[in-house]
Scaffold this active site. Structure first.
Site, PDB file in Angstrom:
ATOM      1  N   SER A 139      42.230 -29.732 -13.693  1.00 16.48           N
ATOM      2  CA  SER A 139      42.479 -30.375 -12.400  1.00 16.48           C
ATOM      3  C   SER A 139      43.945 -30.160 -12.050  1.00 16.48           C
ATOM      4  O   SER A 139      44.776 -29.960 -12.947  1.00 16.48           O
ATOM      5  CB  SER A 139      42.205 -31.881 -12.512  1.00 16.48           C
ATOM      6  OG  SER A 139      42.667 -32.563 -11.357  1.00 16.48           O
ATOM      7  N   TYR A 152      44.210 -40.484 -16.140  1.00 17.92           N
ATOM      8  CA  TYR A 152      43.500 -39.253 -15.771  1.00 17.92           C
ATOM      9  C   TYR A 152      44.450 -38.060 -15.870  1.00 17.92           C
ATOM     10  O   TYR A 152      44.077 -36.994 -16.358  1.00 17.92           O
ATOM     11  CB  TYR A 152      42.929 -39.404 -14.359  1.00 17.92           C
ATOM     12  CG  TYR A 152      42.100 -38.228 -13.911  1.00 17.92           C
ATOM     13  CD1 TYR A 152      40.915 -37.887 -14.576  1.00 17.92           C
ATOM     14  CD2 TYR A 152      42.486 -37.444 -12.833  1.00 17.92           C
ATOM     15  CE1 TYR A 152      40.159 -36.795 -14.163  1.00 17.92           C
ATOM     16  CE2 TYR A 152      41.732 -36.358 -12.407  1.00 17.92           C
ATOM     17  CZ  TYR A 152      40.573 -36.040 -13.082  1.00 17.92           C
ATOM     18  OH  TYR A 152      39.819 -34.964 -12.681  1.00 17.92           O
TER      19      TYR A 152
HETATM   20  C1  8X3 Z   1      40.524 -34.404  -9.202  1.00 15.44           C
HETATM   21  C2  8X3 Z   1      41.704 -34.099  -8.350  1.00 15.44           C
HETATM   22  O1  8X3 Z   1      43.733 -34.997  -7.120  1.00 15.44           O
HETATM   23  O2  8X3 Z   1      41.900 -36.570  -7.517  1.00 15.44           O
HETATM   24  O3  8X3 Z   1      40.599 -33.785 -10.430  1.00 15.44           O
HETATM   25  O4  8X3 Z   1      43.313 -35.893  -9.323  1.00 15.44           O
HETATM   26  S1  8X3 Z   1      42.687 -35.457  -8.091  1.00 15.44           S
END
Ligand code: 8X3
Length: 242
Positions: A139, A152
């Site tokens: 990502s 994340y």
């Molecule tokens: C998803 C993209 O920008 O929401 O992996 O982190 S973001």
């Protein structure tokens, strides 16, 4: 199960294949002639998808060692692994994050990728002419850090390290990392915001977004490269996010 040798021989495993980027990737690969093993937790969705694309459905929880081992036992050939299972939970500042959310994000995005890779590596290494390929779904969150994204961001930075480590440790298998930016899928933001559909929709409303199919096209193209070519990293963003 000798599922992989039924068609033209090339077998792809896609995790997190029951929706979004995983499902779109499975469809794109099948259209390109791959036999696709679609793996995820939701059996009904998987079976419908497998029937649609002439693939094979395998129930898989990437956080469960037993489930991952059972996946490997059912396969006798794997040429391509798309480590797509994962996701985000929450968008709180680090000080307020729930440790259980960190654990879930590491268990799915990071350890899930490691578990599935470890069990399928011997089959990938046996692919003809060292053509075995792993595509890890990273990502832009694995490169940048944004407020509320700490867990994340850390997990996707972790996926990038896994891709880099594998690439230098194992020259029998190719490793690509795809790093999508804003992709409007049915479930990513809905999961992040714990089912709050309005908040999830607001992420994409009024924005130029990529679709799951845009990412799937990159998966299909990377997988179509000849065995001497390794695509290291590919970042995909909607034009206005670039
Ligand atoms: C998803 C993209 O920008 O929401 O992996 O982190 S973001």
């Amino acid at each position: 199960m000798s599922i992989a040798t039924n068609g033209n021989g090339r077998c792809a495993v896609v995790t997190g294949a029951s929706s979004g980027i995983g499902e779109a990737s499975a469809r794109a690969l099948a259209a390109d002639g791959w036999h696709v093993v679609v793996a995820a937790r939701r059996r009904e969705r998987l079976e419908a998808l497998a029937a649609d694309i002439g693939g094979t459905a395998v129930e898989l929880d990437v956080t469960d060692d037993v489930s991952v081992a059972a996946l490997a036992q059912q396969l006798d050939r794997v040429d391509l692994l798309v480590n797509n299972a994962g996701g985000a939970k929450g968008l709180e500042p680090l000080a307020e994050t729930d440790i259980a959310d960190w654990q879930w994000m590491f268990d799915t995005n990071v350890l899930g990728t490691v578990r599935v890779t470890q069990v399928l590596l011997p089959l990938l290494e046996a692919a003809p002419d060292n053509s075995g390929l792993i595509i890890n779904m990273g990502s832009v969150a694995g490169w940048d850090v944004y407020a509320g994204g700490s867990a994340y961001n850390a997990a996707k930075h972790g996926v990038r390290v896994i891709s880099r480590a594998l690439r230098i440790e194992n020259h029998n298998v190719r490793v690509t990392e795809l790093d999508p930016g804003r992709v409007a899928t049915e479930e990513f933001s809905l999961n992040r915001f714990r089912g709050d559909a309005q908040r999830a929709a607001a992420v994409y409303d009024g924005e130029l977004n990529l679709s799951a199919e845009d990412i799937a096209e990159a998966v299909r193209w990377v997988a179509a490269q000849p065995a001497h070519v390794n695509i290291d990293v590919m970042t995909l963003k909607p034009r206005t996010q670039a």
